[in-house]
Design a protein around this motif. Structure first.
Motif, PDB file in Angstrom:
ATOM      1  N   LEU A  34       0.823  -1.219   0.000  1.00  0.00           N
ATOM      2  CA  LEU A  34       0.000   0.000   0.000  1.00  0.00           C
ATOM      3  C   LEU A  34       0.854   1.265   0.000  1.00  0.00           C
ATOM      4  CD1 LEU A  34      -2.833  -1.120   2.428  1.00  0.00           C
ATOM      5  CD2 LEU A  34      -2.956  -0.903  -0.057  1.00  0.00           C
ATOM      6  N   GLN A  35       1.992   1.239   0.672  1.00  0.00           N
ATOM      7  CA  GLN A  35       2.857   2.426   0.678  1.00  0.00           C
ATOM      8  C   GLN A  35       3.392   2.702  -0.725  1.00  0.00           C
ATOM      9  OE1 GLN A  35       3.444   4.627   3.352  1.00  0.00           O
ATOM     10  NE2 GLN A  35       4.097   5.801   1.569  1.00  0.00           N
ATOM     11  N   GLU A  36       3.761   1.654  -1.435  1.00  0.00           N
ATOM     12  CA  GLU A  36       4.245   1.815  -2.809  1.00  0.00           C
ATOM     13  C   GLU A  36       3.155   2.431  -3.698  1.00  0.00           C
ATOM     14  OE1 GLU A  36       6.155  -0.919  -6.401  1.00  0.00           O
ATOM     15  OE2 GLU A  36       5.587  -1.866  -4.516  1.00  0.00           O
ATOM     16  N   ILE A  37       1.929   1.993  -3.518  1.00  0.00           N
ATOM     17  CA  ILE A  37       0.819   2.536  -4.310  1.00  0.00           C
ATOM     18  C   ILE A  37       0.547   3.988  -3.934  1.00  0.00           C
ATOM     19  CG2 ILE A  37      -1.666   2.328  -4.732  1.00  0.00           C
ATOM     20  CD1 ILE A  37      -1.149  -0.778  -4.477  1.00  0.00           C
ATOM     21  N   MET A  38       0.597   4.320  -2.647  1.00  0.00           N
ATOM     22  CA  MET A  38       0.410   5.719  -2.237  1.00  0.00           C
ATOM     23  C   MET A  38       1.528   6.591  -2.804  1.00  0.00           C
ATOM     24  SD  MET A  38      -1.135   5.541   1.663  1.00  0.00           S
ATOM     25  CE  MET A  38       0.170   4.534   2.358  1.00  0.00           C
ATOM     26  N   ASP A  39       2.757   6.096  -2.791  1.00  0.00           N
ATOM     27  CA  ASP A  39       3.880   6.849  -3.368  1.00  0.00           C
ATOM     28  C   ASP A  39       3.655   7.083  -4.857  1.00  0.00           C
ATOM     29  OD1 ASP A  39       5.076   6.863  -0.877  1.00  0.00           O
ATOM     30  OD2 ASP A  39       6.519   5.268  -1.354  1.00  0.00           O
ATOM     31  N   THR A  64      -6.979   7.258  -8.424  1.00  0.00           N
ATOM     32  CA  THR A  64      -7.337   5.944  -7.883  1.00  0.00           C
ATOM     33  C   THR A  64      -6.432   4.884  -8.494  1.00  0.00           C
ATOM     34  OG1 THR A  64      -9.014   5.524  -9.584  1.00  0.00           O
ATOM     35  CG2 THR A  64      -9.765   6.547  -7.535  1.00  0.00           C
ATOM     36  N   TYR A  65      -6.261   3.801  -7.735  1.00  0.00           N
ATOM     37  CA  TYR A  65      -5.464   2.674  -8.191  1.00  0.00           C
ATOM     38  C   TYR A  65      -6.203   1.395  -7.816  1.00  0.00           C
ATOM     39  CZ  TYR A  65      -1.358  -0.152  -9.180  1.00  0.00           C
ATOM     40  OH  TYR A  65      -0.477  -1.060  -9.710  1.00  0.00           O
ATOM     41  N   ARG A  91      -6.560   8.568  -3.731  1.00  0.00           N
ATOM     42  CA  ARG A  91      -5.853   9.758  -3.250  1.00  0.00           C
ATOM     43  C   ARG A  91      -6.871  10.879  -3.178  1.00  0.00           C
ATOM     44  NH1 ARG A  91      -2.023  13.190  -6.960  1.00  0.00           N
ATOM     45  NH2 ARG A  91      -1.630  14.908  -5.545  1.00  0.00           N
ATOM     46  N   GLY A  92      -6.735  11.760  -2.218  1.00  0.00           N
ATOM     47  CA  GLY A  92      -7.711  12.827  -2.009  1.00  0.00           C
ATOM     48  C   GLY A  92      -7.933  13.700  -3.218  1.00  0.00           C
ATOM     49  N   ALA A 107      -3.687  12.656   1.449  1.00  0.00           N
ATOM     50  CA  ALA A 107      -4.367  11.636   2.241  1.00  0.00           C
ATOM     51  C   ALA A 107      -4.841  10.510   1.320  1.00  0.00           C
ATOM     52  CB  ALA A 107      -5.554  12.256   2.988  1.00  0.00           C
ATOM     53  N   PHE A 108      -5.023   9.311   1.898  1.00  0.00           N
ATOM     54  CA  PHE A 108      -5.368   8.135   1.108  1.00  0.00           C
ATOM     55  C   PHE A 108      -6.406   7.287   1.821  1.00  0.00           C
ATOM     56  CE2 PHE A 108      -1.208   9.459  -0.192  1.00  0.00           C
ATOM     57  CZ  PHE A 108      -1.237   9.319  -1.564  1.00  0.00           C
ATOM     58  N   GLN A 109      -7.298   6.716   1.026  1.00  0.00           N
ATOM     59  CA  GLN A 109      -8.330   5.810   1.509  1.00  0.00           C
ATOM     60  C   GLN A 109      -8.184   4.462   0.815  1.00  0.00           C
ATOM     61  OE1 GLN A 109     -11.080   6.605   3.749  1.00  0.00           O
ATOM     62  NE2 GLN A 109      -9.576   8.202   4.154  1.00  0.00           N
ATOM     63  N   LEU A 110      -8.427   3.403   1.563  1.00  0.00           N
ATOM     64  CA  LEU A 110      -8.579   2.073   0.993  1.00  0.00           C
ATOM     65  C   LEU A 110     -10.087   1.832   0.952  1.00  0.00           C
ATOM     66  CD1 LEU A 110      -7.319  -0.668   0.101  1.00  0.00           C
ATOM     67  CD2 LEU A 110      -7.597  -1.385   2.488  1.00  0.00           C
ATOM     68  N   VAL A 111     -10.615   1.579  -0.234  1.00  0.00           N
ATOM     69  CA  VAL A 111     -12.058   1.437  -0.415  1.00  0.00           C
ATOM     70  C   VAL A 111     -12.358   0.022  -0.904  1.00  0.00           C
ATOM     71  CG1 VAL A 111     -14.104   2.339  -1.592  1.00  0.00           C
ATOM     72  CG2 VAL A 111     -12.238   3.890  -0.983  1.00  0.00           C
ATOM     73  N   VAL A 112     -13.320  -0.623  -0.245  1.00  0.00           N
ATOM     74  CA  VAL A 112     -13.750  -1.963  -0.624  1.00  0.00           C
ATOM     75  C   VAL A 112     -15.248  -1.896  -0.919  1.00  0.00           C
ATOM     76  CG1 VAL A 112     -13.933  -4.387   0.056  1.00  0.00           C
ATOM     77  CG2 VAL A 112     -12.007  -3.003   0.882  1.00  0.00           C
TER      78      VAL A 112
END
Length: 177
Positions: A16-21, A31-32, A46-47, A108-113
């Motif tokens: 997740l850190q790699e994706i946020m980066d 979004t990813y 990402r916000g 800021a970042f959200q994980l959405v399911v």
């Protein structure tokens, strides 16, 4: 002895850190998608500091604040706008078809399911007049691939039209982003 003979093991693991980066390094994507299966859609968002619409999603949602706080604006069945604050490290469950507007800064970042959309299901995006709260515009999308970023497509359509941003009740024009 096979306990689960029909189980196919496909268990993706993501950093997740790699994706946020990655999302922090580009303005092209907000979004990813991590995976899109019949019963489960999962992505990192990402916000979008400019977000003002309310999304009506036919699926249940779980939103987890990976980094930063989420201010989830939502509308009650009576049409009253409220805000649920989801601090970093917390998650929020949201039932289907709740008009909601996730607002959080670009760092800021959200994980959405969610659940992948079923045939015939439509996502709706509503904008309301900042002066009189009248419905300004509705965009609809059939979302069969979250990689196409339906939120950005809805925004492009909305911001690209002065007619969509002008209130038919009071004449107020929603300011550009």
């Amino acid at each position: 002895m096979k306990i689960f003979p029909s189980l196919q093991l496909h268990m993706p693991q993501v950093d997740l850190q790699e994706i946020m980066d990655y999302l922090s390094s580009t303005d092209e994507r907000r979004t990813y998608p991590l995976w899109q299966e019949d019963d489960c859609l999962c992505f990192v968002a990402r916000g979008r500091e400019y977000r003002s619409e309310f999304h009506l999603n036919p699926s249940h949602e779980l939103q987890y604040s990976l980094k930063g706080d989420l201010h989830l604006h939502y509308r009650t069945p009576e049409g009253v706008e409220k805000v649920a604050v989801v601090p970093e490290g917390h998650c929020l469950y949201q039932p289907p078809m709740v008009p909601h507007s996730p607002r959080f800064p670009p760092d800021a970042f959200q994980l959405v399911v969610e659940r992948m959309r079923r045939p015939g299901e439509v996502d709706r995006f509503h904008w309301f007049c900042p002066s009189c709260d009248n419905l300004l515009h509705e965009e609809t999308f059939i979302v069969n691939d979250y990689g196409t970023d339906p939120v950005s497509r809805a925004y492009d359509n909305f911001w690209g039209s002065l007619e969509f941003r002008t209130c038919k009740k009071c004449g107020t024009v929603m300011p550009e982003r």
